[in-house]
Structures are given as structure tokens and as C-alpha cells.
Design a protein around this motif. Sequence first.
Motif, PDB file in Angstrom:
ATOM      1  N   VAL A  24       0.864  -1.176   0.000  1.00  0.00           N
ATOM      2  CA  VAL A  24       0.000   0.000   0.000  1.00  0.00           C
ATOM      3  C   VAL A  24       0.898   1.222   0.000  1.00  0.00           C
ATOM      4  O   VAL A  24       1.787   1.333   0.848  1.00  0.00           O
ATOM      5  CB  VAL A  24      -0.910   0.062   1.256  1.00  0.00           C
ATOM      6  CG1 VAL A  24      -1.918   1.199   1.135  1.00  0.00           C
ATOM      7  CG2 VAL A  24      -1.631  -1.262   1.499  1.00  0.00           C
ATOM      8  N   GLU A  28      -2.758   5.987  -0.767  1.00  0.00           N
ATOM      9  CA  GLU A  28      -3.362   5.068  -1.731  1.00  0.00           C
ATOM     10  C   GLU A  28      -4.462   4.231  -1.076  1.00  0.00           C
ATOM     11  O   GLU A  28      -4.401   3.936   0.104  1.00  0.00           O
ATOM     12  CB  GLU A  28      -2.257   4.136  -2.245  1.00  0.00           C
ATOM     13  CG  GLU A  28      -2.657   3.256  -3.395  1.00  0.00           C
ATOM     14  CD  GLU A  28      -1.500   2.383  -3.882  1.00  0.00           C
ATOM     15  OE1 GLU A  28      -1.186   2.455  -5.070  1.00  0.00           O
ATOM     16  OE2 GLU A  28      -0.920   1.641  -3.070  1.00  0.00           O
ATOM     17  N   ALA A  30      -5.786   0.511  -1.443  1.00  0.00           N
ATOM     18  CA  ALA A  30      -5.485  -0.796  -2.030  1.00  0.00           C
ATOM     19  C   ALA A  30      -6.482  -1.811  -1.491  1.00  0.00           C
ATOM     20  O   ALA A  30      -7.074  -1.608  -0.425  1.00  0.00           O
ATOM     21  CB  ALA A  30      -4.055  -1.219  -1.680  1.00  0.00           C
ATOM     22  N   ALA A 185      -4.527   6.747   3.639  1.00  0.00           N
ATOM     23  CA  ALA A 185      -4.160   5.450   3.055  1.00  0.00           C
ATOM     24  C   ALA A 185      -5.060   4.381   3.654  1.00  0.00           C
ATOM     25  O   ALA A 185      -5.296   4.364   4.873  1.00  0.00           O
ATOM     26  CB  ALA A 185      -2.694   5.129   3.347  1.00  0.00           C
ATOM     27  N   LEU A 187      -6.385   0.107   3.333  1.00  0.00           N
ATOM     28  CA  LEU A 187      -6.357  -1.252   2.780  1.00  0.00           C
ATOM     29  C   LEU A 187      -7.726  -1.865   3.059  1.00  0.00           C
ATOM     30  O   LEU A 187      -8.145  -1.952   4.224  1.00  0.00           O
ATOM     31  CB  LEU A 187      -5.250  -2.076   3.444  1.00  0.00           C
ATOM     32  CG  LEU A 187      -5.176  -3.563   3.064  1.00  0.00           C
ATOM     33  CD1 LEU A 187      -4.957  -3.755   1.560  1.00  0.00           C
ATOM     34  CD2 LEU A 187      -4.061  -4.262   3.848  1.00  0.00           C
TER      35      LEU A 187
END
Length: 233
Positions: A24, A28, A30, A185, A187
Motif C-alpha cells: 500500500v 493510496e 489498495a 491510506a 487497505l
Amino acid sequence: MLRVSGLTASYGSSQVLFGMELSVGAGEVATLMGRNGMGKTTTIKSILGLVAAAGGSIAFEGVELVGMPPHRIARSGIALVPEGRQVFPTLTVHENLIATAANRFGRADAWTVERVHALFPRLAERAGNLARNLSGGEQQMLAIGRALMTNPKLLILDEATEGLAPLVRQEIWDCLARLKTEGQAILVVDKNVAALAKLADRHHVIEKGRLVWAGTSADLLADPGLKERYLGV
Ligand SMILES: Nc1ncnc2c1ncn2[C@@H]1O[C@H](COP(=O)(O)OP(=O)(O)OP(=O)(O)O)[C@@H](O)[C@H]1O
Ligand SMILES: [Mg+2]
């Protein structure tokens, strides 16, 4: 920001992860996708130190997490919204939000209860209610709000939309899209390929404890056979 490489993990004598890879980047979003029982939650738990990695590396901002106790991993700036939500049932909504709140990195725009209320107005209405009396969707919002109140550098969500009504799901996806525009960020572990393709930058597909596919949303949408092969949808 996060780079998992060669990760192996077992429950007793049964090995579940066989050299898992995942990354990641800063700012971002992801994803980690895969069928039931393929090792998504085990990968997430290994990142958080809740399952001991038997081998491989989990580097977060250049620091090795393998071998670090879970509380130190959390303090390094990773927050988990766990599978099944797991809010504190006998605390109120407000108490849940402040129970683990922290601004360890001195963020100027730190999360506050008011900001969480702005993100999820339902939580403002329910501030004084015990968490166990919330609907599933409200508990999920609370679990996300509680994670944000730790001001994480990386937010990890394990099946955050599972079992929720379509409208509530959409509210969760909208919330994640908003967090992304703020540079958070993230996930995301989920099975909703269409929503993930819209939200995320990069995707990982796991099968039997190994990374079998990785690519962008464009790559994902360009390969319809992928869904049948690895996601069973
Ligand atoms: N605590 C545990 N003890 C023993 N085996 C476990 C344990 N937790 C998970 N497993 C096994 O490890 C494998 C991977 O499980 P995991 O929960 O990581 O899958 P998953 O991809 O998150 O699946 P799901 O989509 O159902 O959440 C499965 O075969 C599961 O039965
Ligand atoms: Mg799981």
C-alpha cells in the motif's frame, strides 16, 4: 508505506499463508480480495501482530513489524476495523469513540468526535446509546469512527460492508471515498468488486495464502474472467 513480502503464517500445524505479498502506497487505497478461507483475515491479523508471522517481512514506513507486539504496531499508526465490527458493547457510542482515541503524530487536522459525527450523522443521534443497541450498520460506522479517532496513517478494513443493507453499504463506500480524497491510506478487504474498482487504486487477489494477481482498477475491469477464476462471482 506498507510492504508485505514472503509472509508465511500457520494456525498450529496448519499453514495458511505461503509467501503472501502485498503493498500500500502513501495516500493510496489498495484492496485484498479472494474467496472465503483463502487467508485475507490471516494476512490482516499478521500485519497487526495478532497472528504471529512464521517468516517473511512486513515493513511499515521502513520499520519491520514482524516480531513487534500488537500494541506497538497500533502505535506506529495502523488501525484495524475488524471483521464482525467488535465495538465495545457496554460502552456508549461516545465512549467507544474516545476510548482508544489518540493523536500520536501531532496531526494538525486530528480527528474529533465532531468530525466523526459529520462523517456519520447517525452516530451523533445515537451518541448516548450503548453500542450493543445499535443496528449492524451503525455499529460498522462506529467501528470506523473509533479507528479514525486513533488518527491512523493506514486504515485497514476487514469486510466492512458484510451483511449490511445496500443503502448502508453505499454509505460506507461513500465514507471511504471521502477519506481517500483527504489523503488517507486505506487497505480494504471486501468481495464487492464493482465498488472496489471504483474506489481503489490497486488490487491484490489471494488464493490459498498466495498472491495470484495484482493490478490497477483498469486491469481488473479489463479481465472479466478474473472474477470467476479467483473470486467466484
Ligand atoms: N483461529 C484459527 N484457527 C485455525 N484455523 C483458522 C483460524 N482462523 C482461520 N483459520 C483457517 O485459516 C484459513 C484462512 O482463514 P482466513 O480467516 O484468513 O480467511 P479469509 O480469506 O479471511 O476468509 P473469509 O472470506 O471467510 O473471511 C481458513 O482455512 C480458516 O479455516
Ligand atoms: Mg476474513
